[in-house]
Design a protein around this motif. Structure first.
Motif, PDB file in Angstrom:
ATOM      1  N   TRP A 213      50.389  -7.586  17.114  1.00  0.00           N
ATOM      2  CA  TRP A 213      50.460  -6.031  16.788  1.00  0.00           C
ATOM      3  C   TRP A 213      50.432  -5.879  15.468  1.00  0.00           C
ATOM      4  CZ3 TRP A 213      53.624  -3.979  13.341  1.00  0.00           C
ATOM      5  CH2 TRP A 213      54.840  -4.595  12.946  1.00  0.00           C
ATOM      6  N   TYR A 214      51.088  -6.803  14.560  1.00  0.00           N
ATOM      7  CA  TYR A 214      50.983  -6.609  13.145  1.00  0.00           C
ATOM      8  C   TYR A 214      49.412  -6.952  12.384  1.00  0.00           C
ATOM      9  CZ  TYR A 214      52.451  -7.755   8.370  1.00  0.00           C
ATOM     10  OH  TYR A 214      52.376  -7.882   6.820  1.00  0.00           O
ATOM     11  N   GLU A 215      48.835  -7.862  13.007  1.00  0.00           N
ATOM     12  CA  GLU A 215      47.485  -8.190  12.526  1.00  0.00           C
ATOM     13  C   GLU A 215      46.679  -6.877  12.817  1.00  0.00           C
ATOM     14  OE1 GLU A 215      45.261 -12.068  12.910  1.00  0.00           O
ATOM     15  OE2 GLU A 215      44.603 -11.086  14.558  1.00  0.00           O
ATOM     16  N   GLU A 216      46.785  -6.184  14.150  1.00  0.00           N
ATOM     17  CA  GLU A 216      45.957  -5.013  14.612  1.00  0.00           C
ATOM     18  C   GLU A 216      46.386  -3.705  13.634  1.00  0.00           C
ATOM     19  OE1 GLU A 216      43.531  -4.901  16.593  1.00  0.00           O
ATOM     20  OE2 GLU A 216      43.863  -6.939  16.836  1.00  0.00           O
ATOM     21  N   LEU A 217      47.682  -3.810  13.159  1.00  0.00           N
ATOM     22  CA  LEU A 217      47.886  -2.708  12.282  1.00  0.00           C
ATOM     23  C   LEU A 217      47.157  -2.868  10.796  1.00  0.00           C
ATOM     24  CD1 LEU A 217      49.748  -0.399  11.591  1.00  0.00           C
ATOM     25  CD2 LEU A 217      51.521  -1.935  10.554  1.00  0.00           C
ATOM     26  N   LEU A 218      47.127  -4.033  10.390  1.00  0.00           N
ATOM     27  CA  LEU A 218      46.519  -4.467   9.109  1.00  0.00           C
ATOM     28  C   LEU A 218      44.878  -4.314   9.274  1.00  0.00           C
ATOM     29  CD1 LEU A 218      48.378  -7.699   7.767  1.00  0.00           C
ATOM     30  CD2 LEU A 218      49.136  -5.367   7.767  1.00  0.00           C
ATOM     31  N   VAL A 219      44.284  -4.556  10.444  1.00  0.00           N
ATOM     32  CA  VAL A 219      43.111  -4.262  10.546  1.00  0.00           C
ATOM     33  C   VAL A 219      43.053  -2.979  10.389  1.00  0.00           C
ATOM     34  CG1 VAL A 219      41.290  -4.203  12.446  1.00  0.00           C
ATOM     35  CG2 VAL A 219      42.594  -6.187  11.971  1.00  0.00           C
ATOM     36  N   ALA A 220      43.703  -1.958  11.015  1.00  0.00           N
ATOM     37  CA  ALA A 220      43.598  -0.435  11.011  1.00  0.00           C
ATOM     38  C   ALA A 220      43.933   0.303   9.457  1.00  0.00           C
ATOM     39  CB  ALA A 220      44.376   0.124  12.055  1.00  0.00           C
ATOM     40  N   ARG A 221      44.853  -0.533   9.229  1.00  0.00           N
ATOM     41  CA  ARG A 221      45.412   0.236   8.020  1.00  0.00           C
ATOM     42  C   ARG A 221      45.073  -0.368   6.562  1.00  0.00           C
ATOM     43  NH1 ARG A 221      50.065   3.476   8.720  1.00  0.00           N
ATOM     44  NH2 ARG A 221      49.972   3.954   6.708  1.00  0.00           N
ATOM     45  N   CYS A 222      44.899  -1.573   6.517  1.00  0.00           N
ATOM     46  CA  CYS A 222      44.571  -2.400   5.167  1.00  0.00           C
ATOM     47  C   CYS A 222      43.120  -3.029   5.106  1.00  0.00           C
ATOM     48  CB  CYS A 222      45.635  -3.633   5.123  1.00  0.00           C
ATOM     49  SG  CYS A 222      47.339  -2.893   5.222  1.00  0.00           S
ATOM     50  N   GLY A 223      42.190  -2.870   6.353  1.00  0.00           N
ATOM     51  CA  GLY A 223      40.966  -3.174   6.214  1.00  0.00           C
ATOM     52  C   GLY A 223      41.069  -4.797   6.460  1.00  0.00           C
ATOM     53  N   LEU A 224      41.825  -5.357   7.030  1.00  0.00           N
ATOM     54  CA  LEU A 224      41.724  -6.806   7.325  1.00  0.00           C
ATOM     55  C   LEU A 224      40.724  -7.101   8.286  1.00  0.00           C
ATOM     56  CD1 LEU A 224      43.067  -9.624   7.534  1.00  0.00           C
ATOM     57  CD2 LEU A 224      44.269  -8.918   9.569  1.00  0.00           C
TER      58      LEU A 224
ATOM     59  N   LEU B  72      41.834 -10.767  -0.700  1.00  0.00           N
ATOM     60  CA  LEU B  72      42.978 -11.180   0.160  1.00  0.00           C
ATOM     61  C   LEU B  72      44.475 -10.615  -0.617  1.00  0.00           C
ATOM     62  CD1 LEU B  72      41.861 -15.065   0.286  1.00  0.00           C
ATOM     63  CD2 LEU B  72      42.331 -13.403   2.313  1.00  0.00           C
ATOM     64  N   LYS B  73      44.354 -10.654  -1.696  1.00  0.00           N
ATOM     65  CA  LYS B  73      45.460  -9.936  -2.429  1.00  0.00           C
ATOM     66  C   LYS B  73      45.760  -8.520  -2.084  1.00  0.00           C
ATOM     67  CE  LYS B  73      46.228 -10.959  -6.577  1.00  0.00           C
ATOM     68  NZ  LYS B  73      45.933 -11.225  -8.252  1.00  0.00           N
ATOM     69  N   HIS B  74      44.630  -7.950  -2.071  1.00  0.00           N
ATOM     70  CA  HIS B  74      44.641  -6.490  -1.713  1.00  0.00           C
ATOM     71  C   HIS B  74      45.371  -6.194  -0.312  1.00  0.00           C
ATOM     72  CE1 HIS B  74      43.662  -2.374  -0.312  1.00  0.00           C
ATOM     73  NE2 HIS B  74      42.914  -2.962   0.723  1.00  0.00           N
ATOM     74  N   VAL B  75      44.912  -7.094   0.953  1.00  0.00           N
ATOM     75  CA  VAL B  75      45.448  -6.853   1.946  1.00  0.00           C
ATOM     76  C   VAL B  75      46.961  -7.112   2.232  1.00  0.00           C
ATOM     77  CG1 VAL B  75      45.275  -7.971   4.497  1.00  0.00           C
ATOM     78  CG2 VAL B  75      43.055  -7.495   3.143  1.00  0.00           C
ATOM     79  N   ALA B  76      47.233  -8.391   1.359  1.00  0.00           N
ATOM     80  CA  ALA B  76      48.610  -8.862   1.284  1.00  0.00           C
ATOM     81  C   ALA B  76      49.448  -7.586   0.818  1.00  0.00           C
ATOM     82  CB  ALA B  76      48.687 -10.086   0.840  1.00  0.00           C
ATOM     83  N   SER B  77      49.137  -7.200  -0.319  1.00  0.00           N
ATOM     84  CA  SER B  77      49.718  -6.341  -1.034  1.00  0.00           C
ATOM     85  C   SER B  77      49.943  -4.735  -0.128  1.00  0.00           C
ATOM     86  CB  SER B  77      49.247  -5.682  -2.220  1.00  0.00           C
ATOM     87  OG  SER B  77      49.771  -4.701  -3.026  1.00  0.00           O
ATOM     88  N   CYS B  78      48.662  -4.619   0.654  1.00  0.00           N
ATOM     89  CA  CYS B  78      48.925  -3.377   1.336  1.00  0.00           C
ATOM     90  C   CYS B  78      49.990  -3.471   2.522  1.00  0.00           C
ATOM     91  CB  CYS B  78      47.369  -2.988   2.232  1.00  0.00           C
ATOM     92  SG  CYS B  78      47.545  -1.768   3.273  1.00  0.00           S
ATOM     93  N   ALA B  79      49.947  -4.689   3.141  1.00  0.00           N
ATOM     94  CA  ALA B  79      50.865  -5.081   4.321  1.00  0.00           C
ATOM     95  C   ALA B  79      52.411  -4.843   3.839  1.00  0.00           C
ATOM     96  CB  ALA B  79      50.605  -6.426   4.739  1.00  0.00           C
ATOM     97  N   SER B  80      52.435  -5.355   2.694  1.00  0.00           N
ATOM     98  CA  SER B  80      53.837  -5.385   1.983  1.00  0.00           C
ATOM     99  C   SER B  80      54.333  -3.784   1.724  1.00  0.00           C
ATOM    100  CB  SER B  80      54.127  -6.072   0.655  1.00  0.00           C
ATOM    101  OG  SER B  80      55.218  -5.855   0.109  1.00  0.00           O
ATOM    102  N   LEU B  81      53.523  -2.944   1.318  1.00  0.00           N
ATOM    103  CA  LEU B  81      53.963  -1.682   1.200  1.00  0.00           C
ATOM    104  C   LEU B  81      54.188  -0.726   2.478  1.00  0.00           C
ATOM    105  CD1 LEU B  81      51.253  -0.668  -1.760  1.00  0.00           C
ATOM    106  CD2 LEU B  81      53.749  -0.845  -2.086  1.00  0.00           C
TER     107      LEU B  81
ATOM    108  N   VAL C 245      56.478 -11.943  11.283  1.00  0.00           N
ATOM    109  CA  VAL C 245      55.242 -11.229  11.408  1.00  0.00           C
ATOM    110  C   VAL C 245      54.174 -12.164  10.869  1.00  0.00           C
ATOM    111  CG1 VAL C 245      56.093  -8.890  11.827  1.00  0.00           C
ATOM    112  CG2 VAL C 245      55.692  -9.926   9.546  1.00  0.00           C
ATOM    113  N   ASP C 246      54.467 -12.849   9.652  1.00  0.00           N
ATOM    114  CA  ASP C 246      53.552 -13.549   9.017  1.00  0.00           C
ATOM    115  C   ASP C 246      54.082 -15.097   9.164  1.00  0.00           C
ATOM    116  OD1 ASP C 246      51.097 -12.980   7.529  1.00  0.00           O
ATOM    117  OD2 ASP C 246      52.219 -11.470   6.689  1.00  0.00           O
ATOM    118  N   ARG C 247      53.191 -16.194   9.533  1.00  0.00           N
ATOM    119  CA  ARG C 247      53.569 -17.443   9.739  1.00  0.00           C
ATOM    120  C   ARG C 247      52.638 -18.468   9.033  1.00  0.00           C
ATOM    121  NH1 ARG C 247      52.155 -15.329  15.544  1.00  0.00           N
ATOM    122  NH2 ARG C 247      54.364 -13.963  16.268  1.00  0.00           N
ATOM    123  N   VAL C 248      53.258 -19.221   8.175  1.00  0.00           N
ATOM    124  CA  VAL C 248      52.429 -20.357   7.791  1.00  0.00           C
ATOM    125  C   VAL C 248      53.084 -21.860   8.046  1.00  0.00           C
ATOM    126  CG1 VAL C 248      51.643 -21.334   5.606  1.00  0.00           C
ATOM    127  CG2 VAL C 248      51.767 -18.942   5.759  1.00  0.00           C
TER     128      VAL C 248
END
Length: 281
Positions: free
Chosen positions: A217-228, A248-257, A135-138
């Motif tokens: 789908w994951y990006e859209e979830l983070l937009v809706a739930r984590c303020g991405l 940035l750390k807040h968004v990543a932490s929110c995604a993890s939770l 879901v995350d790619r670097v």
């Protein structure tokens, strides 16, 4: 749940977005060794070989061969490695497409991050399936390669001509359908299956951007739930402003939770299935 990786995620994305290097590569050969799994403290972007970010990763290295999915699960059990605690570094010339699909589906089910960087080396062919499953790619231009995946020879040796055709057709159709399910750009999938398994195309920065840092789908979830906000994210990645880094750390932490409960359930299911069928107590 992955612990303390939010800062490293920010750093990895910053390095990948800034790096833009031209990588000169030696052509891969099919070497016949199974994939090796280990724990490493060295980032895929490390210049020194040290542990600059105090992070730990699961390194998946080598050609993908039949049995490697079970080998990966056994690695977790035998070494008490919780896959939810680490991100995955990929270095592989590819290999058996059926095994790559199994490993890719596992990483997808636990919402893992896959990293391809210059410290270790390229991820190509069937390895791309694993990379795209995360879901995350670097990744870095010139280190992620595509061509038509193939079925390992040992799966075909005992088959008749008709059986071999049926097996290869089925598995490649499964792979193509799976990549479309992941919403890998259609043009990229078409190009992948148009190239011979002895040819290769290395993805550019633009193509990696089209693939996306995240599953759509994951990006859209983070937009809706984590303020991405992806535009804000690009600016923040290039910024040294502490507030930008904190966001940035807040968004990543929110995604993890968000993903932790289902990731835990899915990983436990995979481990229990393996134990039931392998007789592990």
């Amino acid at each position: 749940m992955r612990q303390g990786w939010e800062t490293e995620l920010v750093n990895l994305r910053r390095r990948a977005s800034i790096l833009g290097i031209l990588v000169v590569l030696v052509a891969f050969t099919r070497i016949g060794c199974t994939m090796d799994f280990s724990v490493t403290h060295t980032s895929a972007f490390s210049k020194t070989g040290g542990n600059e970010a105090n992070e730990t990763y699961v390194l998946m290295r080598g050609e993908i061969r039949p049995g490697d999915y079970n080998k990966l699960i056994r690695f977790s059990i035998d070494n008490n490695v919780d896959f939810l605690a680490y991100n995955f570094i990929l270095e592989s010339p590819g290999g058996d497409v059926a095994e790559a699909l199994a490993i890719g589906r596992l990483l997808k089910s636990i919402y893992a991050q896959a990293i391809v960087g210059p410290r270790y080396g390229p991820c190509a062919s069937a390895c791309f399936i694993i990379f795209a499953s995360a879901v995350d790619r670097v990744g870095v231009a010139g280190l992620v390669g595509i061509h038509r995946p193939y079925v390992a020879p040992e799966r075909l040796r005992s088959l008749t001509v008709t059986e071999a055709e049926r097996e290869e057709t089925k598995v490649l159709l499964d792979a193509e359908k799976y990549l479309h399910t992941l919403r890998v750009p259609r043009a990229m999938v078409d190009q992948m299956f148009s190239l011979s398994s002895t040819d290769i195309h290395w993805l550019s920065d633009d193509e990696l951007e089209q693939l996306g840092w995240r599953a759509p789908w994951y990006e859209e979830l983070l937009v809706a739930r984590c303020g991405l906000n992806t535009q804000k994210e690009k600016i923040a990645l290039a910024s040294e402003d502490p507030k930008a880094k904190e966001w940035l750390k807040h968004v990543a932490s929110c995604a993890s939770l968000l993903t932790a409960p289902e990731a835990d359930k899915n990983l436990n299911a995979a481990l229990m299935h393996f134990q039931a069928h392998a007789g592990v107590r």
